[in-house]
Design a protein around this motif. Structure first.
Motif, PDB file in Angstrom:
ATOM      1  N   GLN B  69      57.736  79.060   9.961  1.00 15.35           N
ATOM      2  CA  GLN B  69      57.664  80.381   9.336  1.00 15.35           C
ATOM      3  C   GLN B  69      57.875  81.527  10.328  1.00 15.35           C
ATOM      4  O   GLN B  69      57.264  82.585  10.200  1.00 15.35           O
ATOM      5  CB  GLN B  69      56.337  80.538   8.591  1.00 15.35           C
ATOM      6  CG  GLN B  69      55.079  80.597   9.463  1.00 15.35           C
ATOM      7  CD  GLN B  69      54.536  79.249   9.914  1.00 15.35           C
ATOM      8  OE1 GLN B  69      55.205  78.239   9.759  1.00 15.35           O
ATOM      9  NE2 GLN B  69      53.339  79.226  10.482  1.00 15.35           N
ATOM     10  N   ALA B  70      58.730  81.320  11.342  1.00 14.82           N
ATOM     11  CA  ALA B  70      59.083  82.401  12.269  1.00 14.82           C
ATOM     12  C   ALA B  70      60.431  82.043  12.882  1.00 14.82           C
ATOM     13  O   ALA B  70      60.937  80.937  12.686  1.00 14.82           O
ATOM     14  CB  ALA B  70      58.012  82.572  13.346  1.00 14.82           C
ATOM     15  N   THR B  71      61.010  82.973  13.647  1.00 12.57           N
ATOM     16  CA  THR B  71      62.390  82.783  14.116  1.00 12.57           C
ATOM     17  C   THR B  71      62.493  81.724  15.220  1.00 12.57           C
ATOM     18  O   THR B  71      61.492  81.168  15.662  1.00 12.57           O
ATOM     19  CB  THR B  71      62.970  84.142  14.551  1.00 12.57           C
ATOM     20  OG1 THR B  71      61.993  84.865  15.270  1.00 12.57           O
ATOM     21  CG2 THR B  71      63.344  84.959  13.346  1.00 12.57           C
ATOM     22  N   THR B  73      62.735  81.096  18.380  1.00 14.73           N
ATOM     23  CA  THR B  73      61.906  80.884  19.567  1.00 14.73           C
ATOM     24  C   THR B  73      60.566  80.243  19.203  1.00 14.73           C
ATOM     25  O   THR B  73      59.941  79.587  20.041  1.00 14.73           O
ATOM     26  CB  THR B  73      61.707  82.217  20.323  1.00 14.73           C
ATOM     27  OG1 THR B  73      63.005  82.719  20.679  1.00 14.73           O
ATOM     28  CG2 THR B  73      60.938  82.023  21.611  1.00 14.73           C
ATOM     29  N   SER B  74      60.131  80.390  17.970  1.00 18.60           N
ATOM     30  CA  SER B  74      58.899  79.690  17.561  1.00 18.60           C
ATOM     31  C   SER B  74      59.130  78.186  17.550  1.00 18.60           C
ATOM     32  O   SER B  74      58.207  77.414  17.819  1.00 18.60           O
ATOM     33  CB  SER B  74      58.405  80.183  16.207  1.00 18.60           C
ATOM     34  OG  SER B  74      59.233  79.736  15.159  1.00 18.60           O
ATOM     35  N   GLU B  77      58.857  77.102  21.247  1.00 14.08           N
ATOM     36  CA  GLU B  77      57.472  77.057  21.736  1.00 14.08           C
ATOM     37  C   GLU B  77      56.671  75.956  21.043  1.00 14.08           C
ATOM     38  O   GLU B  77      55.808  75.328  21.668  1.00 14.08           O
ATOM     39  CB  GLU B  77      56.796  78.419  21.546  1.00 14.08           C
ATOM     40  CG  GLU B  77      55.436  78.497  22.224  1.00 14.08           C
ATOM     41  CD  GLU B  77      55.064  79.915  22.650  1.00 14.08           C
ATOM     42  OE1 GLU B  77      55.461  80.881  21.967  1.00 14.08           O
ATOM     43  OE2 GLU B  77      54.372  80.045  23.689  1.00 14.08           O
ATOM     44  N   PHE B  98      68.720  80.701  27.779  1.00 17.38           N
ATOM     45  CA  PHE B  98      67.772  79.979  26.935  1.00 17.38           C
ATOM     46  C   PHE B  98      67.184  78.750  27.625  1.00 17.38           C
ATOM     47  O   PHE B  98      66.048  78.379  27.344  1.00 17.38           O
ATOM     48  CB  PHE B  98      68.386  79.697  25.561  1.00 17.38           C
ATOM     49  CG  PHE B  98      68.521  80.985  24.790  1.00 17.38           C
ATOM     50  CD1 PHE B  98      67.423  81.565  24.190  1.00 17.38           C
ATOM     51  CD2 PHE B  98      69.730  81.680  24.767  1.00 17.38           C
ATOM     52  CE1 PHE B  98      67.518  82.799  23.542  1.00 17.38           C
ATOM     53  CE2 PHE B  98      69.841  82.910  24.127  1.00 17.38           C
ATOM     54  CZ  PHE B  98      68.726  83.475  23.513  1.00 17.38           C
ATOM     55  N   ARG B 101      64.435  80.271  29.410  1.00 13.51           N
ATOM     56  CA  ARG B 101      63.317  80.566  28.498  1.00 13.51           C
ATOM     57  C   ARG B 101      62.477  79.306  28.238  1.00 13.51           C
ATOM     58  O   ARG B 101      61.258  79.373  28.185  1.00 13.51           O
ATOM     59  CB  ARG B 101      63.860  81.149  27.194  1.00 13.51           C
ATOM     60  CG  ARG B 101      62.800  81.390  26.147  1.00 13.51           C
ATOM     61  CD  ARG B 101      63.294  82.225  24.984  1.00 13.51           C
ATOM     62  NE  ARG B 101      63.396  83.633  25.368  1.00 13.51           N
ATOM     63  CZ  ARG B 101      63.523  84.643  24.502  1.00 13.51           C
ATOM     64  NH1 ARG B 101      63.593  84.396  23.207  1.00 13.51           N
ATOM     65  NH2 ARG B 101      63.603  85.887  24.914  1.00 13.51           N
ATOM     66  N   PRO B 206      67.633  86.089   9.566  1.00 12.74           N
ATOM     67  CA  PRO B 206      66.657  85.554  10.529  1.00 12.74           C
ATOM     68  C   PRO B 206      65.258  85.556   9.927  1.00 12.74           C
ATOM     69  O   PRO B 206      64.922  86.435   9.135  1.00 12.74           O
ATOM     70  CB  PRO B 206      66.740  86.522  11.715  1.00 12.74           C
ATOM     71  CG  PRO B 206      67.314  87.789  11.170  1.00 12.74           C
ATOM     72  CD  PRO B 206      68.145  87.418   9.976  1.00 12.74           C
ATOM     73  N   GLY B 207      64.449  84.565  10.305  1.00 13.16           N
ATOM     74  CA  GLY B 207      63.071  84.527   9.809  1.00 13.16           C
ATOM     75  C   GLY B 207      62.423  83.159   9.843  1.00 13.16           C
ATOM     76  O   GLY B 207      61.204  83.066   9.722  1.00 13.16           O
ATOM     77  N   GLY B 229      47.560  75.261  18.765  1.00  8.43           N
ATOM     78  CA  GLY B 229      47.421  76.479  17.981  1.00  8.43           C
ATOM     79  C   GLY B 229      47.479  76.136  16.494  1.00  8.43           C
ATOM     80  O   GLY B 229      47.929  75.059  16.100  1.00  8.43           O
ATOM     81  N   PHE B 230      47.024  77.049  15.678  1.00  5.87           N
ATOM     82  CA  PHE B 230      46.888  76.803  14.242  1.00  5.87           C
ATOM     83  C   PHE B 230      48.196  77.010  13.473  1.00  5.87           C
ATOM     84  O   PHE B 230      48.524  76.252  12.566  1.00  5.87           O
ATOM     85  CB  PHE B 230      45.824  77.768  13.692  1.00  5.87           C
ATOM     86  CG  PHE B 230      45.479  77.561  12.248  1.00  5.87           C
ATOM     87  CD1 PHE B 230      44.448  76.700  11.900  1.00  5.87           C
ATOM     88  CD2 PHE B 230      46.171  78.214  11.247  1.00  5.87           C
ATOM     89  CE1 PHE B 230      44.113  76.505  10.560  1.00  5.87           C
ATOM     90  CE2 PHE B 230      45.849  78.025   9.914  1.00  5.87           C
ATOM     91  CZ  PHE B 230      44.819  77.167   9.569  1.00  5.87           C
ATOM     92  N   ASN B 231      48.936  78.058  13.834  1.00  2.00           N
ATOM     93  CA  ASN B 231      50.083  78.448  13.019  1.00  2.00           C
ATOM     94  C   ASN B 231      51.201  77.425  13.001  1.00  2.00           C
ATOM     95  O   ASN B 231      51.936  77.332  12.016  1.00  2.00           O
ATOM     96  CB  ASN B 231      50.625  79.807  13.480  1.00  2.00           C
ATOM     97  CG  ASN B 231      49.868  80.950  12.845  1.00  2.00           C
ATOM     98  OD1 ASN B 231      50.217  81.382  11.755  1.00  2.00           O
ATOM     99  ND2 ASN B 231      48.809  81.425  13.497  1.00  2.00           N
ATOM    100  N   PHE B 232      51.361  76.683  14.107  1.00  2.00           N
ATOM    101  CA  PHE B 232      52.483  75.755  14.195  1.00  2.00           C
ATOM    102  C   PHE B 232      51.996  74.331  14.452  1.00  2.00           C
ATOM    103  O   PHE B 232      52.664  73.539  15.084  1.00  2.00           O
ATOM    104  CB  PHE B 232      53.463  76.256  15.268  1.00  2.00           C
ATOM    105  CG  PHE B 232      53.969  77.640  14.981  1.00  2.00           C
ATOM    106  CD1 PHE B 232      54.826  77.879  13.915  1.00  2.00           C
ATOM    107  CD2 PHE B 232      53.565  78.726  15.744  1.00  2.00           C
ATOM    108  CE1 PHE B 232      55.274  79.154  13.615  1.00  2.00           C
ATOM    109  CE2 PHE B 232      54.008  80.016  15.462  1.00  2.00           C
ATOM    110  CZ  PHE B 232      54.866  80.234  14.394  1.00  2.00           C
ATOM    111  N   ASP B 233      50.814  74.022  13.927  1.00  2.50           N
ATOM    112  CA  ASP B 233      50.231  72.689  14.049  1.00  2.50           C
ATOM    113  C   ASP B 233      50.959  71.723  13.105  1.00  2.50           C
ATOM    114  O   ASP B 233      51.037  71.972  11.895  1.00  2.50           O
ATOM    115  CB  ASP B 233      48.739  72.786  13.691  1.00  2.50           C
ATOM    116  CG  ASP B 233      48.039  71.442  13.726  1.00  2.50           C
ATOM    117  OD1 ASP B 233      47.185  71.269  14.596  1.00  2.50           O
ATOM    118  OD2 ASP B 233      48.340  70.572  12.882  1.00  2.50           O
TER     119      ASP B 233
END
Lengths: 387, 387
Positions: B69-71, B73-74, B77, B98, B101, B206-207, B229-233
């Motif tokens: 749920q993000a662009t 680079t998420s 990571e 990149f 990065r 993008p998104g 982390g919680f958001n991308f578990d």
């Protein structure tokens, strides 16, 4: 695989805890010509968007106000990850699903978590939070949910901020269901970090998380000794969003930014206090109608939120069947969130749906479905509903 | 603050490194009725979207394929954060922005980073990566950029995957500019983790960041001893995206999901190999036209990507002035990314812009502007351009 048919979603009146229906002006804005994330024409607009967001948060003195490139929970996690280092103490007010989530995320980030709890539907008394703070004077952060989306309870945040004015502990507030929906004064109340979403009272689609850092919080984020993740690093975010010339960080969700700019523009046109009043009027009407049906609200009356109304499912009624029948009629409402939740419906009137007409439409449909699906609440003793 | 005027972005032909212009069918899809993130009608479609994504990645055997749920680079990571624990070794091929990065993010996550470098415009030889792997047999992850968006270089990934088939080290590939644009075989090449974006060859806004985990990588993510982390578990993501009944994680970007479903549907209709051929034809035409202008490409010819063509700025030409003049004429192209980049333009033909007509339109405008702004490249000795 073979190409499936185009997705053909049914029409819905979204009267759950969010997302709400999108403001038509925001949908229109998303059809405007797409710009690249490094286009100077976009960069000018981003500054304007941040200024509008500052107004919406009443955060003129904040160090940083910008929207993150992911939904609300990214704002929650960014606050914890930025402000707390491993082993530090975090005090969390927990009176529902999202307080629990804050505590869980803080534990994932190796914080020492002190939970101050209250039952679902009640608020966490500030006296209890301040007692915990007294016992843990070294706490790095005290976090509360301003508007608990799982219960419809509003936290007395102004009072808490005033009491914490001289503490070194930072104050974090979950404003996911309050930004643009109920009174919120980032500067005046002494909030250090706030986060919200775009798909509730703002009336944009889900996809971003507006955040605000006080000077003290930003200083803390910038002086931490352990490294931060890259995607939500404060310095990298500000280098793109607010420093000029802008420095590339990530490719931001351009069309979503158009939508957010447009709804914030609409909010500025309407006036923030007028918006709060409209939300209050719609919520009061819905709560009155629900009361007339003999149903009981979950939240303590003096802490009832306007944008979100949680209603207890009376004994003998199949709450999920009511939800399903409403959905079949094109109206979405929420149920209880997570296994700890008492049986409830959550009724939201947010953004473009925050008006008396929608309150009545929802209440009418709700009464009809309740009569069709379950035993009529009015025929049952009220006491049963509180079990 | 007072409400500003509505944002009025100028029309652009987006021929930089992405975002590209959005497929009109995707824009249309974003106007369909909004559903809530817990609506069963949405949940059915999410499964279909994941299946389409599996086809696009050629990842039928992968354990997990879904969009974050993000662009983009998420996705980068999330790979590092999920697969690497503090103190573990990560080998990174670095031949542009990149790759750097990836190395930076790995360091932020306390990895021990071994960089295997090549100059901008060159590929990182697999022999050098395999030598590093031989020296660091305990490396947890070896990461390369399949399509280096900062240089237009394609990594020989099939060969690397074949050589690593028996290694315990996981293979991670940045496919931000390759998914839907050039041949990519997640299963057959033995990739363990891949990530991409939606705003380049797929032609959506993008998104989001489509990712794929092999069984080995998913097992690794699930057995780590330090919390994620919680958001991308991974477990929380799959509980929502692919397990049924779906369990709430975060409010996903609904309208973006409609757009992504629609472009993946279009890709399935066109056929993946037909799409690759279309991208190849458009890229070849542009590269031929640029060569006819006497300009030099940055990438080694045998590793030149089709969707992205980096062109060296000839000595005596103001590259930024050329970009600005093209933008004034409604055409966006990219420049060099970051302070290490040699002077270049980056020309992209992606998604709906991947066709010979757009290649010619871009080449014509580029030639005109070059003639107007700088000394004509054709009049200069070619040697000067390689300085």
């Amino acid at each position: 695989m073979d190409a499936p048919a185009p997705f053909d979603p049914p029409e819905r009146l979204l009267c759950g805890p969010g997302p709400t229906n999108v403001d038509p002006a925001a949908l229109e804005a998303m059809r405007r010509p797409m710009l690249g994330h490094l286009d100077p024409a976009l960069h000018e607009m981003l500054l304007e968007l941040c200024a509008l967001l500052r107004s919406a948060y009443r955060a003129e003195d904040a160090e940083v106000v910008l929207p993150l490139q992911a939904t609300g929970t990214s704002g929650m996690e960014t606050g914890i990850a930025s402000l707390v280092e491993p082993g530090e103490t975090v005090i969390v007010g927990v009176n529902g699903y999202f307080g629990r989530r804050i505590a869980e995320i803080a534990r994932r980030h190796d914080a020492d978590v002190v939970e101050v709890t209250a039952d679902w539907g009640e608020h966490v008394p500030n006296a209890c939070l301040l007692n915990a703070l007294h016992e843990h004077r070294d706490a790095r952060l005290l976090a509360v949910v301003h508007a608990e989306t799982s219960t419809g309870v509003e936290h007395p945040l102004a009072e808490l901020g005033a009491e914490m004015r001289d503490a070194d502990t930072l104050l974090m507030a979950d404003c996911v269901t309050s930004l643009g929906g109920v009174e919120l004064e980032f500067d005046a109340w002494g909030i250090d970090y706030a986060y919200s979403c775009t798909q509730k009272c703002l009336g944009a689609p889900p996809g971003m998380s507006p955040i605000a850092f006080s000077a003290q919080a930003a200083e803390r984020a910038r002086s931490r000794s352990t490294p931060l993740g890259f995607n939500f690093d404060l310095d990298l975010l500000t280098a793109y969003w607010t420093e000029r010339p802008a420095t590339y960080h990530v490719t931001v969700p351009i069309l979503h930014i158009y939508a957010l700019h447009e709804v914030l523009r609409g909010l500025a046109e309407e006036g923030l206090e007028n918006r709060w009043a409209r939300q209050a009027e719609a919520g009061a009407r819905l709560q009155e109608r629900v009361g007339e049906m003999g149903l009981e609200l979950l939240a303590e009356p003096e802490h009832q939120l306007a944008p979100l109304t949680a209603v207890r499912v009376p004994e003998g009624v199949d709450g999920k069947a009511v939800q399903a029948e409403l959905l079949a009629r094109g109206i979405e409402v929420g149920g209880g969130l997570g296994p700890q939740a008492p049986a409830m419906w959550r009724l939201g009137l947010m953004g473009p749906n925050a008006n008396v007409e929608t309150a009545d439409r929802l209440a009418d449909a709700f009464a009809e479905v309740l009569a069709a699906v379950g035993p009529r609440a009015a025929e049952r003793p009220l006491a049963a509903a509180t079990d």
